[in-house]
Design an enzyme around this catalytic site. Structure first.
Site, PDB file in Angstrom:
ATOM      1  N   LEU A  14       0.819  -1.210   0.000  1.00 30.62           N
ATOM      2  CA  LEU A  14       0.000   0.000   0.000  1.00 30.62           C
ATOM      3  C   LEU A  14       0.856   1.264   0.000  1.00 30.62           C
ATOM      4  CD1 LEU A  14      -2.772   1.385   0.337  1.00 30.62           C
ATOM      5  CD2 LEU A  14      -2.610   0.899   2.792  1.00 30.62           C
ATOM      6  N   ASP A  61     -11.912  -3.794  21.077  1.00 35.54           N
ATOM      7  CA  ASP A  61     -11.935  -2.511  20.385  1.00 35.54           C
ATOM      8  C   ASP A  61     -10.535  -2.061  19.964  1.00 35.54           C
ATOM      9  OD1 ASP A  61     -14.574  -1.712  20.144  1.00 35.54           O
ATOM     10  OD2 ASP A  61     -14.650  -0.840  22.151  1.00 35.54           O
ATOM     11  N   PRO A  86       3.428   7.058   9.865  1.00 39.90           N
ATOM     12  CA  PRO A  86       2.120   7.271   9.235  1.00 39.90           C
ATOM     13  C   PRO A  86       0.995   6.767  10.137  1.00 39.90           C
ATOM     14  CG  PRO A  86       3.613   5.982   7.831  1.00 39.90           C
ATOM     15  CD  PRO A  86       4.185   5.999   9.199  1.00 39.90           C
ATOM     16  N   THR A  87      -0.139   7.435  10.064  1.00 40.68           N
ATOM     17  CA  THR A  87      -1.334   6.933  10.721  1.00 40.68           C
ATOM     18  C   THR A  87      -1.951   5.840   9.849  1.00 40.68           C
ATOM     19  OG1 THR A  87      -3.360   7.626  11.831  1.00 40.68           O
ATOM     20  CG2 THR A  87      -2.882   8.640   9.678  1.00 40.68           C
ATOM     21  N   ASN A  88      -3.177   5.408  10.150  1.00 43.98           N
ATOM     22  CA  ASN A  88      -3.824   4.322   9.404  1.00 43.98           C
ATOM     23  C   ASN A  88      -3.958   4.680   7.925  1.00 43.98           C
ATOM     24  OD1 ASN A  88      -4.702   2.588  11.775  1.00 43.98           O
ATOM     25  ND2 ASN A  88      -5.679   4.519  12.287  1.00 43.98           N
ATOM     26  N   TYR A 112       4.444  -6.093  16.646  1.00 46.86           N
ATOM     27  CA  TYR A 112       4.701  -5.222  15.493  1.00 46.86           C
ATOM     28  C   TYR A 112       5.255  -3.878  15.956  1.00 46.86           C
ATOM     29  CZ  TYR A 112       3.667  -2.435  11.299  1.00 46.86           C
ATOM     30  OH  TYR A 112       3.756  -1.610  10.209  1.00 46.86           O
TER      31      TYR A 112
END
Length: 314
Positions: free
Chosen positions: A15, A270, A164-166, A137
């Site tokens: 990605l 969550d 980086p964020t999501n 991770y």
């Protein structure tokens, strides 16, 4: 980076890596070196050294990693810790040994403590316990940050670490056992619509808040920082805004055109309650995200449908 500079993008099919290649090509860079995992196993130190000796890249974007969501992290902790430690150590060492001018290491905002104050500032690293569901991770990524920092201090290298964020976008992972929340929801809603399912089940309560960055925005930030930033201090990359998973699910439902019920399985975890990054540092350097979430999700869904029709996801 000069247009003729030799640039190695590790993880170019993923990605983040594929977006970086697209961004470099858009800027006119033609001397981009890539290898698939079959062509070059980055866990193999001998193979990595051989590759660097032959190619002599001047700039390295280290976007290769074993990645996945809560289910994958919980199921394969050895792989997430061991493989990532090997990949990043081999590439960072080889970059030094074979004289790369600069390296960028892509980390993740999961390096921050689970209950750190929001938004997450760079200085919160190592100030508290990690989120247990992705600790292996996160520990590997923290080790990569510290290795870059150590090389800079001991050998005067120019190794930069970005968080980086999501992420989401083209070439995302849509496997329901190993994907992150946004692509998983896109696939779930798409398949529910196609099969006329009366409801879609989502893990957790829907209350956690997450920030989502389009991969093309990430790539733009990475190229910007490679050209404009040097230093051992990590840099967050994000949009500076977040959304509740419940609201994200409803947004995706609307985009997909699904009209059934959304059911929350509150027996499932969550994860971190909130994960919003402070983007003050990168904003002050002169960069900010430009792709709105709804626009980005619409384009990601269009890409998914096009790819899914040709090559259905397992």
């Amino acid at each position: 980076m000069e247009l003729q500079s030799k640039i190695y993008v590790a993880g170019h099919r993923g990605l983040a890596g594929s977006a970086i290649v697209r961004r470099l090509e858009k800027a006119g860079h033609e001397n981009i070196v890539t290898r698939t995992s079959k062509e070059l196993d980055l866990r193999d130190k001998t193979a990595v050294y051989r590759f660097f000796a032959e190619q002599q890249p001047e700039y390295v974007f280290l976007a290769a990693a074993r990645v996945g969501g809560i289910v994958a992290n919980h199921t394969y902790p050895v792989d997430f810790l061991g493989d990532n430690l090997k990949i990043q150590t081999n590439v960072i060492e080889a970059a030094y040994e074979f004289g790369a001018k600069k390296l960028m290491f892509l980390g993740s905002t999961c390096i921050y403590p689970k209950l750190a104050p929001q938004p997450l500032k760079e200085e919160y690293l190592l100030t508290g316990a990690l989120e247990p569901t992705n600790e292996p991770y996160a520990i590997a990524k923290i080790a990569g940050i510290k290795l870059c920092e150590a090389y800079n201090r001991q050998f005067g290298t120019d190794y930069v670490s970005v968080m980086p964020t999501n992420l989401y976008g083209p070439n995302d992972n849509f496997d329901l056992q190993s994907s992150h929340v946004l692509p998983a929801l896109l696939r779930k809603f798409h398949e529910a619509k196609e099969s006329s399912k009366p409801s879609v089940e989502i893990w957790g309560t829907g209350t956690p808040r997450r920030e989502f960055l389009h991969a093309d925005d990430l790539a733009d930030a990475c190229v910007f920082l490679m050209n404009n930033y040097s230093g051992s201090e990590i840099v967050n990359i994000g949009v500076g805004d977040d959304i509740a998973i419940k609201d994200l699910a409803e947004l995706i439902g609307r985009i997909v055109g699904y009209e059934g019920e959304i059911v929350y399985d509150t027996t499932k975890p969550d994860g971190t309650p909130r994960k919003l990054v402070d983007t003050t540092k990168i904003n002050e350097l002169g960069w900010s995200a430009s792709i709105p979430l709804e626009d980005g999700v619409r384009s990601a869904y269009a890409w998914f449908k096009e790819q899914y029709a040709v090559n259905p996801v397992n």
